[in-house]
Scaffold this active site. Structure first.
Site, PDB file in Angstrom:
ATOM      1  N   LYS A   1       5.431  57.730 -11.490  1.00 39.46           N
ATOM      2  CA  LYS A   1       6.334  59.339 -11.409  1.00 39.46           C
ATOM      3  C   LYS A   1       5.258  59.891 -12.483  1.00 39.46           C
ATOM      4  O   LYS A   1       5.136  61.078 -12.136  1.00 39.46           O
ATOM      5  CB  LYS A   1       7.721  58.213 -12.253  1.00 39.46           C
ATOM      6  CG  LYS A   1       8.231  59.486 -13.265  1.00 39.46           C
ATOM      7  CD  LYS A   1       9.315  59.140 -13.877  1.00 39.46           C
ATOM      8  CE  LYS A   1       9.885  58.779 -15.363  1.00 39.46           C
ATOM      9  NZ  LYS A   1       9.742  59.018 -16.155  1.00 39.46           N
ATOM     10  N   ASN A   2       4.809  59.659 -13.577  1.00 35.72           N
ATOM     11  CA  ASN A   2       4.131  59.881 -14.017  1.00 35.72           C
ATOM     12  C   ASN A   2       2.796  60.785 -13.980  1.00 35.72           C
ATOM     13  O   ASN A   2       2.350  61.792 -14.961  1.00 35.72           O
ATOM     14  CB  ASN A   2       4.378  59.492 -15.613  1.00 35.72           C
ATOM     15  CG  ASN A   2       5.430  59.449 -16.428  1.00 35.72           C
ATOM     16  OD1 ASN A   2       6.757  59.669 -15.822  1.00 35.72           O
ATOM     17  ND2 ASN A   2       5.650  58.719 -17.522  1.00 35.72           N
TER      18      ASN A   2
ATOM     19  N   CYS B   1      14.729  61.509 -21.465  1.00 32.82           N
ATOM     20  CA  CYS B   1      15.256  60.987 -21.771  1.00 32.82           C
ATOM     21  C   CYS B   1      15.423  61.091 -23.345  1.00 32.82           C
ATOM     22  O   CYS B   1      14.697  61.173 -24.058  1.00 32.82           O
ATOM     23  CB  CYS B   1      15.094  59.318 -22.045  1.00 32.82           C
ATOM     24  SG  CYS B   1      15.184  58.525 -19.762  1.00 32.82           S
TER      25      CYS B   1
ATOM     26  N   ARG C   1      11.037  63.799 -30.119  1.00 28.67           N
ATOM     27  CA  ARG C   1      10.311  63.911 -29.210  1.00 28.67           C
ATOM     28  C   ARG C   1       9.805  65.508 -29.378  1.00 28.67           C
ATOM     29  O   ARG C   1       9.982  66.616 -28.266  1.00 28.67           O
ATOM     30  CB  ARG C   1      10.385  63.624 -27.895  1.00 28.67           C
ATOM     31  CG  ARG C   1      11.069  62.351 -27.584  1.00 28.67           C
ATOM     32  CD  ARG C   1      11.564  62.067 -26.153  1.00 28.67           C
ATOM     33  NE  ARG C   1      10.225  61.572 -25.275  1.00 28.67           N
ATOM     34  CZ  ARG C   1      10.353  62.402 -23.926  1.00 28.67           C
ATOM     35  NH1 ARG C   1      10.989  62.127 -23.232  1.00 28.67           N
ATOM     36  NH2 ARG C   1       9.060  61.562 -22.707  1.00 28.67           N
TER      37      ARG C   1
ATOM     38  N   ASP D   1       6.827  52.053 -22.411  1.00 28.20           N
ATOM     39  CA  ASP D   1       7.144  52.320 -20.930  1.00 28.20           C
ATOM     40  C   ASP D   1       7.476  50.340 -20.890  1.00 28.20           C
ATOM     41  O   ASP D   1       8.593  50.349 -20.104  1.00 28.20           O
ATOM     42  CB  ASP D   1       6.883  53.239 -20.243  1.00 28.20           C
ATOM     43  CG  ASP D   1       7.308  54.421 -20.948  1.00 28.20           C
ATOM     44  OD1 ASP D   1       7.616  55.039 -21.607  1.00 28.20           O
ATOM     45  OD2 ASP D   1       6.292  55.144 -20.011  1.00 28.20           O
TER      46      ASP D   1
ATOM     47  N   ARG E   1      16.633  58.405 -12.254  1.00 31.30           N
ATOM     48  CA  ARG E   1      15.598  58.960 -12.527  1.00 31.30           C
ATOM     49  C   ARG E   1      14.153  58.871 -12.122  1.00 31.30           C
ATOM     50  O   ARG E   1      12.610  59.292 -11.843  1.00 31.30           O
ATOM     51  CB  ARG E   1      15.441  59.524 -14.264  1.00 31.30           C
ATOM     52  CG  ARG E   1      16.961  60.089 -14.539  1.00 31.30           C
ATOM     53  CD  ARG E   1      16.326  60.547 -15.496  1.00 31.30           C
ATOM     54  NE  ARG E   1      14.873  61.301 -16.060  1.00 31.30           N
ATOM     55  CZ  ARG E   1      15.258  62.042 -17.309  1.00 31.30           C
ATOM     56  NH1 ARG E   1      15.982  61.358 -18.154  1.00 31.30           N
ATOM     57  NH2 ARG E   1      13.701  62.569 -17.852  1.00 31.30           N
TER      58      ARG E   1
HETATM   59  N1  EPU Z   1       3.084  59.733 -30.549  1.00 33.09           N
HETATM   60  C1  EPU Z   1       2.312  58.765 -31.543  1.00 33.09           C
HETATM   61  N2  EPU Z   1       1.084  58.311 -31.678  1.00 33.09           N
HETATM   62  C2  EPU Z   1       0.244  58.727 -30.733  1.00 33.09           C
HETATM   63  C3  EPU Z   1       0.607  59.517 -29.853  1.00 33.09           C
HETATM   64  C4  EPU Z   1       2.310  59.861 -29.154  1.00 33.09           C
HETATM   65  O1  EPU Z   1       3.060  58.776 -32.673  1.00 33.09           O
HETATM   66  O2  EPU Z   1      -0.930  59.355 -31.354  1.00 33.09           O
HETATM   67  C5  EPU Z   1       4.096  59.514 -30.311  1.00 33.09           C
HETATM   68  C6  EPU Z   1       5.300  60.753 -30.109  1.00 33.09           C
HETATM   69  O3  EPU Z   1       5.350  61.683 -31.281  1.00 33.09           O
HETATM   70  C7  EPU Z   1       5.920  60.893 -28.972  1.00 33.09           C
HETATM   71  C8  EPU Z   1       6.084  59.708 -28.011  1.00 33.09           C
HETATM   72  O4  EPU Z   1       4.517  58.854 -28.816  1.00 33.09           O
HETATM   73  O5  EPU Z   1       7.426  60.951 -29.766  1.00 33.09           O
HETATM   74  C9  EPU Z   1       5.437  60.097 -26.593  1.00 33.09           C
HETATM   75  O6  EPU Z   1       4.599  61.071 -26.933  1.00 33.09           O
HETATM   76  P1  EPU Z   1       3.580  62.483 -25.888  1.00 33.09           P
HETATM   77  O7  EPU Z   1       3.863  63.170 -26.078  1.00 33.09           O
HETATM   78  O8  EPU Z   1       2.243  61.185 -25.474  1.00 33.09           O
HETATM   79  O9  EPU Z   1       4.782  61.485 -24.689  1.00 33.09           O
HETATM   80  P2  EPU Z   1       4.983  62.324 -23.584  1.00 33.09           P
HETATM   81  O10 EPU Z   1       4.175  63.400 -23.295  1.00 33.09           O
HETATM   82  O11 EPU Z   1       6.395  63.372 -23.680  1.00 33.09           O
HETATM   83  C10 EPU Z   1       4.852  60.635 -21.170  1.00 33.09           C
HETATM   84  C11 EPU Z   1       5.745  60.183 -20.226  1.00 33.09           C
HETATM   85  C12 EPU Z   1       6.223  59.155 -21.140  1.00 33.09           C
HETATM   86  C13 EPU Z   1       5.853  58.068 -22.067  1.00 33.09           C
HETATM   87  C14 EPU Z   1       4.732  58.594 -23.073  1.00 33.09           C
HETATM   88  C15 EPU Z   1       4.175  58.183 -24.078  1.00 33.09           C
HETATM   89  C16 EPU Z   1       5.699  61.612 -18.919  1.00 33.09           C
HETATM   90  C17 EPU Z   1       7.062  62.621 -17.928  1.00 33.09           C
HETATM   91  N3  EPU Z   1       6.488  61.284 -19.921  1.00 33.09           N
HETATM   92  O12 EPU Z   1       5.954  61.271 -23.053  1.00 33.09           O
HETATM   93  O13 EPU Z   1       7.197  58.632 -19.662  1.00 33.09           O
HETATM   94  O14 EPU Z   1       6.667  57.314 -22.732  1.00 33.09           O
HETATM   95  O15 EPU Z   1       4.242  59.689 -22.427  1.00 33.09           O
HETATM   96  O16 EPU Z   1       3.113  57.045 -22.867  1.00 33.09           O
HETATM   97  O17 EPU Z   1       4.405  61.278 -18.325  1.00 33.09           O
HETATM   98  C18 EPU Z   1       9.435  57.021 -19.010  1.00 33.09           C
HETATM   99  O18 EPU Z   1       8.352  57.770 -17.974  1.00 33.09           O
HETATM  100  O19 EPU Z   1      10.230  56.747 -19.361  1.00 33.09           O
HETATM  101  C19 EPU Z   1       8.728  58.029 -20.276  1.00 33.09           C
HETATM  102  C20 EPU Z   1       9.471  58.117 -21.283  1.00 33.09           C
END
Ligand code: EPU
Length: 421
Positions: free
Chosen positions: A22-23, A116, A121, A306, A399
């Site tokens: 997915k991601n 979600c 976030r 995840d 999803r």
């Molecule tokens: N975060 C930290 N420290 C870091 C990096 C991130 O605390 O060094 C925290 C952020 O503040 C945030 C969370 O970790 O609260 C995730 O941050 P990130 O921006 O990396 O998440 P994202 O890019 O919005 C993607 C995936 C998520 C997955 C996260 C983390 C997609 C569409 N989503 O989200 O996937 O949990 O990376 O690996 O790629 C899911 O598939 O269910 C999902 C939520």
């Protein structure tokens, strides 16, 4: 919202087949907006988030087809730079259209993304990165507008505030599609990002990495890519591996992306699980007794957030007290309150830390799926519990998990969907 009705305890047995990631797929769709050619994407999971991401592409004016797990997308004629699609509010990954549209049109307007409900976030890492590059940003509580005029005036080096997955991808997509050399440090390096990097390089960008967590990007405004294949979904694979171990079953996970899951396999083996990985198949044979574990989530190669909730199923079976620490999202232990309703012995020490004492036989009840990863965990918990469970808000699971009823029924889980109006 639909419900799932699950009759437990089920004897899980057989073979799980893993779909495309997915991601990764969610980011390869916006990549098409950087290209001067149509793109075919193979092994795309047919899940609700992909449908939403494709709806945004179509609403922007791209020609989109999706059949038999293959997306054909031609965004070469797109003239719109404003995302007005309601679908953008449905998923977090809609933010990754920013980079491609900004590179192409010099401006982009989009609503704040949805997704979600697992934590605040914020998109600060994205906006800060673009601001540091020299992009002008106007933000209101509903939407965000980015623009720039002169590529040559953009910064030559930036550091991301956090190792954010989607911010890394957004910035890499942008920088790959403008004719300039830029270095980005403090990046996330999840396998799905490396898949995107490989696709961008094949399209004509030059992305290298001379230091840990940094990328040097030489972009091009003439990127072309005909085909790309999505990797196997490591989160789906890990979840099904955990399900087999937790159920004490014999079975296998096929299309298993072993090199991205060595950490998980080691933790499960240390707990006493019998797992043999050979090529892209992980085989599980039943283990006598599982031992408790401690995990703490972190950016890759740390333990994936995840996969944190499915690990509660191992804690439920293990003899003793296991510890789970969730460092990434502030609301991602909420599902434990639902499992507590099923009889799990949980001590929620803080919103980030929980102790679970097992072994324990869960009892069926009515639970809320809460979000995608909590949803699959509660579904699997219901399959192992005594009695008939109801899992509300089935759409949260749709999803991200392809053909969920079909896949679970094929390994012996008695699940049916009830459509509610
Ligand atoms: N975060 C930290 N420290 C870091 C990096 C991130 O605390 O060094 C925290 C952020 O503040 C945030 C969370 O970790 O609260 C995730 O941050 P990130 O921006 O990396 O998440 P994202 O890019 O919005 C993607 C995936 C998520 C997955 C996260 C983390 C997609 C569409 N989503 O989200 O996937 O949990 O990376 O690996 O790629 C899911 O598939 O269910 C999902 C939520």
């Amino acid at each position: 919202m639909d419900r799932f009705i699950i009759d437990g305890p089920c004897q899980i047995k057989g073979s799980f087949e893993v779909s495309g990631a997915k991601n990764e797929a969610l980011k390869l769709i916006p990549l098409a907006f950087c290209l001067k050619s149509p793109l075919k994407i193979f092994n795309v999971p047919d899940i609700a988030d992909i449908r939403s991401q494709l709806k945004i592409a179509g609403d922007l004016g791209a020609m989109v087809e999706f059949a038999a797990n293959t997306v054909s997308i031609d965004a070469t004629g797109v003239e719109r730079w404003q995302i007005t699609s309601h679908a953008a509010k449905k998923l977090r990954a809609s933010i990754v259209y920013l980079g491609p549209l900004l590179a192409r049109f010099g401006q982009v307007r989009c609503p704040h993304p949805g997704g979600c409900v697992i934590g605040a976030r914020s998109i600060d890492t994205h906006t800060q990165a673009f601001r540091d590059l020299g992009i002008k940003i106007e933000e209101t509580c509903d939407e965000i507008y980015l623009s720039f005029e002169d590529v040559s005036k953009l910064a030559a080096e930036i550091r991301l505030r956090e190792q954010s997955v989607s911010a890394t991808e957004n910035v890499l997509l942008f920088l790959s599609a403008i004719g300039k050399k830029t270095k980005v440090t403090n990046c996330a390096i999840e396998p799905e990002i490396m898949g995107l990097v490989e696709a961008l390089n094949r399209a004509g960008a030059k992305i290298t990495s001379s230091e840990e967590r940094s990328f040097e990007v030489i972009g091009s405004s003439d990127l072309k890519l005909e085909e790309v294949k999505v990797m196997a979904d490591r989160i789906e694979a890990g979840t099904y591996l955990i399900a087999l171990v937790a159920s004490g079953a014999q079975g296998e996970v096929r299309n298993f992306p072993a090199e991205t899951l060595t950490g998980l396999v080691d933790i499960l083996k240390d707990s006493g699980a019998n797992i043999q990985v050979s090529g892209d198949v992980a085989k599980v044979t039943s283990s006598a007794e599982l031992m408790p574990f401690s995990i703490e989530t972190a950016p890759y190669p740390g333990f994936a957030t995840d996969l944190q909730s499915p690990m509660a199923l191992i804690a439920m079976r293990a003899k003793g007290t296991s510890t789970i620490i969730e460092n990434m999202f502030e609301n991602r232990l909420e599902y434990l309150k639902q499992m507590q309703k099923m009889g799990l012995e949980v001590n929620l020490i803080s919103p980030k830390k929980a102790e679970i004492t097992g072994p324990c036989q869960l009892k069926a009840t009515k639970v809320h799926s809460l979000d995608l990863r909590s949803g699959i965990t509660l579904l699997l918990a219901a399959a192992l519990a005594d009695g008939t469970s109801t899992l509300l808000e089935a759409q949260n699971i749709d999803r991200g998990y392809e053909k969920i009823e079909e896949k679970l029924q094929s390994v012996g889980i008695k699940i049916k969907r009830v459509k509610d109006d």
